[in-house]
Scaffold this motif. Structure first.
Motif, short mmCIF file in Angstrom:
data_model
loop_
_atom_site.label_atom_id
_atom_site.label_comp_id
_atom_site.label_asym_id
_atom_site.label_seq_id
_atom_site.Cartn_x
_atom_site.Cartn_y
_atom_site.Cartn_z
N ALA A 15 15.06 7.77 20.46
CA ALA A 15 15.24 6.67 20.50
C ALA A 15 16.54 5.95 20.40
O ALA A 15 17.58 6.64 19.99
CB ALA A 15 14.62 6.04 18.94
N ASN A 16 16.73 4.61 20.80
CA ASN A 16 18.07 4.03 20.88
C ASN A 16 19.18 4.81 21.92
O ASN A 16 20.23 4.67 21.74
CB ASN A 16 18.91 3.92 19.50
N ILE A 17 18.49 5.47 23.04
CA ILE A 17 19.29 6.10 23.97
C ILE A 17 19.97 5.13 24.97
O ILE A 17 19.13 4.12 25.01
CB ILE A 17 18.62 7.15 24.46
N THR A 18 21.12 5.15 25.41
CA THR A 18 21.50 4.10 26.04
C THR A 18 21.46 4.76 27.73
O THR A 18 21.21 5.93 28.03
CB THR A 18 23.05 3.66 25.91
N LEU A 19 21.52 3.87 28.51
CA LEU A 19 21.42 4.25 30.02
C LEU A 19 22.72 5.21 30.34
O LEU A 19 22.26 6.31 31.15
CB LEU A 19 21.73 2.94 30.88
N ALA A 20 23.81 4.84 29.75
CA ALA A 20 24.99 5.97 30.03
C ALA A 20 24.79 7.14 29.64
O ALA A 20 24.97 8.29 30.22
CB ALA A 20 26.40 5.30 29.26
N GLU A 21 24.01 7.32 28.48
CA GLU A 21 23.54 8.66 27.99
C GLU A 21 22.64 9.31 28.74
O GLU A 21 22.71 10.64 28.76
CB GLU A 21 22.98 8.46 26.29
N LEU A 23 22.30 9.02 31.88
CA LEU A 23 22.95 9.43 32.98
C LEU A 23 23.74 10.67 32.65
O LEU A 23 23.60 11.78 33.41
CB LEU A 23 23.73 8.39 33.83
N ALA A 24 24.45 10.81 31.52
CA ALA A 24 25.01 12.02 31.18
C ALA A 24 24.01 13.37 30.98
O ALA A 24 24.37 14.19 31.48
CB ALA A 24 25.85 11.72 29.88
N LEU A 25 22.99 12.92 30.47
CA LEU A 25 21.81 13.93 30.15
C LEU A 25 21.34 14.65 31.55
O LEU A 25 21.03 15.64 31.40
CB LEU A 25 20.98 13.42 29.43
N LYS A 26 21.24 13.67 32.47
CA LYS A 26 20.62 14.20 33.67
C LYS A 26 21.73 14.61 34.71
O LYS A 26 21.45 14.96 35.88
CB LYS A 26 19.84 12.78 34.38
N ALA A 34 22.86 3.26 41.47
CA ALA A 34 22.45 1.98 40.90
C ALA A 34 21.45 2.16 39.58
O ALA A 34 20.58 3.11 40.07
CB ALA A 34 22.19 0.87 41.99
N VAL A 35 21.16 1.20 38.87
CA VAL A 35 20.05 1.39 37.69
C VAL A 35 19.36 0.18 37.83
O VAL A 35 19.75 -0.72 37.61
CB VAL A 35 20.71 1.93 36.50
N GLN A 46 27.38 -2.98 31.65
CA GLN A 46 26.31 -2.79 30.67
C GLN A 46 25.72 -1.52 30.27
O GLN A 46 24.87 -1.53 29.12
CB GLN A 46 25.47 -3.81 31.02
N TRP A 47 25.83 -0.75 30.96
CA TRP A 47 25.09 0.67 30.85
C TRP A 47 25.37 1.44 29.46
O TRP A 47 24.46 1.99 28.70
CB TRP A 47 25.52 1.84 31.58
N SER A 48 26.53 1.19 28.59
CA SER A 48 26.87 1.96 27.58
C SER A 48 26.31 1.08 26.56
O SER A 48 26.16 1.54 25.05
CB SER A 48 28.30 2.30 27.34
N GLN A 49 26.21 -0.23 26.60
CA GLN A 49 25.49 -1.10 25.47
C GLN A 49 23.89 -1.25 25.69
O GLN A 49 23.17 -1.61 24.69
CB GLN A 49 26.08 -2.51 25.59
#
Length: 67
Positions: A15-21, A23-26, A34-35, A46-49
């Motif tokens: 829960a509360n995972i960001t788009l940036a996280e 992308l890093a995980l993948k 583009a997302v 805005q990906w990190s927020q």
């Protein structure tokens, strides 16, 4: 844990995972994609927020050049 859908595949993520996280995980290079979240393009700035919510639909699109 929440369930989200990435390019049509269900994923269980924290829960509360960001788009940036995500992308890093993948292991996806941020400059290469583009997302889109729930049919809305999310600017890279805005990906990190941007926190994902349960049942979000994420699509990652790779830039392709040529003609």
């Amino acid at each position: 844990m929440i369930e989200i859908h990435i390019n049509g595949e269900s994923q269980q993520l924290a829960a509360n995972i960001t788009l940036a996280e995500i992308l890093a995980l993948k292991h996806i290079t941020p400059q290469s994609v583009a997302v889109v979240v729930n049919h809305t393009i999310i600017p890279r700035s805005q990906w990190s927020q941007h926190q994902c919510q349960a049942d979000d639909q994420l699509e990652f699109f790779s830039a392709v050049s040529g003609g």
